[in-house]
Design an enzyme around this catalytic site. Sequence first.
Site, mmCIF file in Angstrom:
data_model
loop_
_atom_site.group_PDB
_atom_site.id
_atom_site.type_symbol
_atom_site.label_atom_id
_atom_site.label_comp_id
_atom_site.label_asym_id
_atom_site.label_seq_id
_atom_site.Cartn_x
_atom_site.Cartn_y
_atom_site.Cartn_z
ATOM 1 N N ILE A 159 30.292 32.146 0.740
ATOM 2 C CA ILE A 159 29.885 33.555 0.627
ATOM 3 C C ILE A 159 29.093 33.777 -0.663
ATOM 4 O O ILE A 159 28.067 34.461 -0.671
ATOM 5 C CB ILE A 159 31.119 34.487 0.729
ATOM 6 C CG1 ILE A 159 31.759 34.329 2.116
ATOM 7 C CG2 ILE A 159 30.734 35.943 0.479
ATOM 8 C CD1 ILE A 159 33.132 34.996 2.281
ATOM 9 N N THR A 240 34.479 41.517 -3.454
ATOM 10 C CA THR A 240 34.645 41.455 -1.995
ATOM 11 C C THR A 240 35.600 40.315 -1.644
ATOM 12 O O THR A 240 35.677 39.908 -0.484
ATOM 13 C CB THR A 240 33.290 41.195 -1.269
ATOM 14 O OG1 THR A 240 32.700 40.027 -1.837
ATOM 15 C CG2 THR A 240 32.344 42.373 -1.370
ATOM 16 N N ARG A 242 39.440 39.228 -2.993
ATOM 17 C CA ARG A 242 40.773 39.759 -2.731
ATOM 18 C C ARG A 242 41.133 40.694 -3.873
ATOM 19 O O ARG A 242 40.801 40.421 -5.036
ATOM 20 C CB ARG A 242 41.812 38.627 -2.632
ATOM 21 C CG ARG A 242 41.808 37.901 -1.296
ATOM 22 C CD ARG A 242 42.327 38.801 -0.155
ATOM 23 N NE ARG A 242 42.358 38.137 1.131
ATOM 24 C CZ ARG A 242 41.410 38.211 2.071
ATOM 25 N NH1 ARG A 242 40.311 38.924 1.856
ATOM 26 N NH2 ARG A 242 41.559 37.595 3.222
ATOM 27 N N GLU A 271 46.363 47.199 -0.656
ATOM 28 C CA GLU A 271 45.705 47.884 0.469
ATOM 29 C C GLU A 271 46.733 48.400 1.471
ATOM 30 O O GLU A 271 47.708 47.707 1.733
ATOM 31 C CB GLU A 271 44.746 46.917 1.162
ATOM 32 C CG GLU A 271 43.593 46.544 0.251
ATOM 33 C CD GLU A 271 42.650 45.517 0.875
ATOM 34 O OE1 GLU A 271 42.716 45.295 2.114
ATOM 35 O OE2 GLU A 271 41.857 44.953 0.129
ATOM 36 N N HIS A 289 37.675 47.576 2.710
ATOM 37 C CA HIS A 289 37.720 46.173 3.148
ATOM 38 C C HIS A 289 36.827 45.950 4.383
ATOM 39 O O HIS A 289 37.303 45.537 5.438
ATOM 40 C CB HIS A 289 39.167 45.748 3.436
ATOM 41 C CG HIS A 289 39.371 44.251 3.339
ATOM 42 N ND1 HIS A 289 40.528 43.680 2.897
ATOM 43 C CD2 HIS A 289 38.551 43.214 3.640
ATOM 44 C CE1 HIS A 289 40.428 42.356 2.935
ATOM 45 N NE2 HIS A 289 39.217 42.048 3.398
ATOM 46 N N GLY A 291 34.097 43.921 4.390
ATOM 47 C CA GLY A 291 33.296 42.704 4.223
ATOM 48 C C GLY A 291 32.710 42.130 5.502
ATOM 49 O O GLY A 291 31.504 41.974 5.644
HETATM 50 C C1 DGY Z 1 38.708 37.517 5.540
HETATM 51 O O1 DGY Z 1 38.181 36.956 6.491
HETATM 52 O O2 DGY Z 1 39.388 36.916 4.716
HETATM 53 C C2 DGY Z 1 38.523 38.991 5.431
HETATM 54 O O3 DGY Z 1 38.766 39.461 4.158
HETATM 55 C C3 DGY Z 1 39.427 39.663 6.422
HETATM 56 O O4 DGY Z 1 40.649 39.051 6.360
#
Ligand code: DGY
Length: 323
Positions: A159, A240, A242, A271, A289, A291
Amino acid sequence: MSKPKVIVTRRWPEAVEKHMKELFDVTLNVDDIPMNVEQLKIAFQTADAVCPTVSDKISADVINVENKTAKVIGNFGVGFNHIDLGAAKSNDLVVTNTPEVLTDCTADTAMTLMLMAARRAGEGERHVRTKAWKGWRPTHMMGTKVTGKTLGLIGFGRIAQAMAHKAHFGFGMKIFFFDPYPPEAEVINKFGAIQCDTVEDVLKQVDFVSLHCPGGGSNTNLMNAERFSVMRDTAILINTARGDVVDEPALVEALKSGAIKAAGLDVFAQEPTVTEELLTMENVVTLPHLGSATEDTRVAMGMRVVENLQAFFAGEPLRDRVV
Ligand code: DGY
């Protein structure tokens, strides 16, 4: 032959649920109400496969339940810090996740937050909606320029690399990163990225910091008061990854004292509860959340769980085995 019994803990995209019904004896969560500990334990005592997601805490207590029938945990999501992997391993439970398919959308969300926080987009939108806007003027809501600035990535996995691609080639940003397990030189060189030896080395020389490391373990509160004090007072933090990677009270203090300029947050330590003070700060952009939350990606994530389960029940090698 009877179909494997699969329990899904939350609603999944319709196309995936339909596909699962064809392949498995599946129990869906049509009401989408999160399962409590007792319900999760019963799922592990009833199904061959349990398919949780980030909103389920799959603790040792749940996994260690007696008379288990479950053999595999097919997680919907790439992150797995909500699953006690040690307990899974000692119970001979296989765990799979859904990497790759959510890379671009999550990186897009990080870019969204970076641009929003830099250009004061949340604040500006509130301004328009509340009719506080009095018209264009040269000094109105001046933000931070993004193009050509420096971006520091904490963690340089898929990512982060996707964000580096968008930021470097799209916005001419210079990339710095820290990762204890860096990728091949070829990947680093593609973005002309600067590899740093410590988190602090990144923090002190960049305009934007984006977090891309796993949550839990030694990464809990990785961004703490000391590290905020190392950042530039003009810098903006993006998360983005945790929520627990950021010490939220320390972040509030850093924003209040001006140790950093702004933050864009998609994830939170508790959360869906968000530290109250963050909600009242104009220089904080918050998303719930989101993402990976596009139709394409959420379907692809579900299909990837299905692919993993099919391989597991066929006794074939698993594409995304975590343990
Ligand atoms: C992930 O894929 O880890 C996203 O944050 C949703 O869990």
